[in-house]
Scaffold this motif. Sequence first.
Motif, short mmCIF file in Angstrom:
data_model
loop_
_atom_site.label_atom_id
_atom_site.label_comp_id
_atom_site.label_asym_id
_atom_site.label_seq_id
_atom_site.Cartn_x
_atom_site.Cartn_y
_atom_site.Cartn_z
N MET A 1 0.85 -1.20 0.00
CA MET A 1 0.00 0.00 0.00
C MET A 1 0.88 1.25 0.00
SD MET A 1 -3.25 0.96 0.04
CE MET A 1 -4.26 -0.30 0.83
N LYS A 2 0.49 2.24 -0.79
CA LYS A 2 1.26 3.47 -0.90
C LYS A 2 0.87 4.43 0.22
CE LYS A 2 -0.27 4.06 -5.10
NZ LYS A 2 -0.49 4.60 -6.47
N LYS A 3 1.83 4.72 1.08
CA LYS A 3 1.55 5.53 2.27
C LYS A 3 1.74 7.02 2.00
CE LYS A 3 2.75 1.96 5.65
NZ LYS A 3 3.62 1.60 6.81
N VAL A 4 0.79 7.81 2.52
CA VAL A 4 0.85 9.26 2.41
C VAL A 4 0.60 9.86 3.79
CG1 VAL A 4 -0.20 11.34 1.41
CG2 VAL A 4 0.01 9.26 0.03
N LEU A 5 1.51 10.69 4.26
CA LEU A 5 1.32 11.38 5.53
C LEU A 5 0.35 12.55 5.33
CD1 LEU A 5 2.21 11.91 8.54
CD2 LEU A 5 3.87 13.52 7.57
N VAL A 6 -0.64 12.65 6.20
CA VAL A 6 -1.59 13.76 6.15
C VAL A 6 -1.47 14.55 7.45
CG1 VAL A 6 -4.00 14.46 5.89
CG2 VAL A 6 -3.16 12.40 4.71
N LEU A 7 -0.79 15.68 7.39
CA LEU A 7 -0.62 16.55 8.56
C LEU A 7 -1.59 17.71 8.44
CD1 LEU A 7 0.66 17.74 11.08
CD2 LEU A 7 2.57 18.55 9.67
N GLU A 8 -2.65 17.65 9.23
CA GLU A 8 -3.70 18.68 9.21
C GLU A 8 -4.34 18.72 10.58
OE1 GLU A 8 -6.09 21.37 8.97
OE2 GLU A 8 -5.33 21.06 6.93
N ASP A 9 -4.35 19.90 11.21
CA ASP A 9 -4.87 19.98 12.57
C ASP A 9 -6.39 20.06 12.64
OD1 ASP A 9 -4.76 22.58 11.49
OD2 ASP A 9 -4.79 23.47 13.49
N GLU A 10 -7.05 20.44 11.56
CA GLU A 10 -8.51 20.48 11.54
C GLU A 10 -9.05 19.10 11.20
OE1 GLU A 10 -10.52 23.70 9.62
OE2 GLU A 10 -8.76 25.00 9.76
N ALA A 11 -9.73 18.47 12.16
CA ALA A 11 -10.17 17.09 12.01
C ALA A 11 -11.08 16.89 10.80
CB ALA A 11 -10.87 16.61 13.28
N SER A 12 -11.95 17.85 10.53
CA SER A 12 -12.89 17.70 9.42
C SER A 12 -12.17 17.68 8.07
CB SER A 12 -13.92 18.83 9.44
OG SER A 12 -13.28 20.10 9.34
N ILE A 13 -11.19 18.56 7.92
CA ILE A 13 -10.42 18.59 6.67
C ILE A 13 -9.58 17.33 6.55
CG2 ILE A 13 -8.63 19.81 5.38
CD1 ILE A 13 -9.60 22.40 6.62
N ARG A 14 -8.96 16.93 7.66
CA ARG A 14 -8.12 15.72 7.63
C ARG A 14 -8.96 14.49 7.25
NH1 ARG A 14 -6.37 16.05 12.39
NH2 ARG A 14 -7.39 14.29 13.42
N SER A 15 -10.15 14.39 7.81
CA SER A 15 -11.02 13.25 7.50
C SER A 15 -11.41 13.26 6.02
CB SER A 15 -12.28 13.29 8.37
OG SER A 15 -11.96 13.15 9.72
N PHE A 16 -11.71 14.46 5.50
CA PHE A 16 -12.06 14.60 4.08
C PHE A 16 -10.91 14.11 3.18
CE2 PHE A 16 -11.60 17.47 0.36
CZ PHE A 16 -12.75 17.11 -0.35
N VAL A 17 -9.69 14.53 3.52
CA VAL A 17 -8.52 14.12 2.73
C VAL A 17 -8.31 12.61 2.86
CG1 VAL A 17 -6.02 14.33 2.51
CG2 VAL A 17 -7.41 16.38 2.87
#
Length: 228
Positions: A1-17
Amino acid sequence: MKKVLVLEDEASIRSFVVINLKRSGYEPIEAATGAQALEQIRQHPDIKVALLDIMLPDIDGFEVCRRIRATDSNMGIIMLTARTQEMDKVTGLMTGADDYVTKPFSPSELTARIDALYRRVGGDSAAEAVEIRQGPFKLNVRNRTLEKNGQRIKLTQVEYSIMKLFMDNPGKAMSREDILNAVWGRDYFGELKIVDVNIRRLRIKIEDDSTNPTYITTIWGYGYKWGF
């Protein structure tokens, strides 16, 4: 699986991504702070691409980018920002980012950027052991490395791609559009400014005097040329 780090402090935006990355076949590794992001990278050394928000509760995304680049020149980095100021875009690229996406962004745009960067970072494992030598420079195509007078120069994958494009076309004047299409791809949504900033960053690394470049020269109103 291709891993991508998602650094975002807003939970709603992070969940969307995260949801959209999973739909596209990626394995998102989540972080809400800069410290968490650096720890996730330590725990998951096979992360190939990182999405970094700029505004964070502890250290900002620029500093996270700097710390990643201090130890890893190969990871693909995309800055996520709600800001539209030109200086923020330039700052992100100068600290070592490969690309930036301004919020709000569409899932298809973000996925296209990640796809393109992942292909570049992944490289071509079947490439021949070819070296391109020009002047004081030696570009190893298989290892995707650059040396100047025998000294290794740390390049990001975007910088490597630009160098290879130049060294494959010595003496040829190339427009910004030519460089953008060759390095970022014809489906790239961004601005031509990203070419100029990466050239500026590359000059700092390879030129004897980046304010008076002799290897990457500017063709005013058009683009750049590689030569001696």
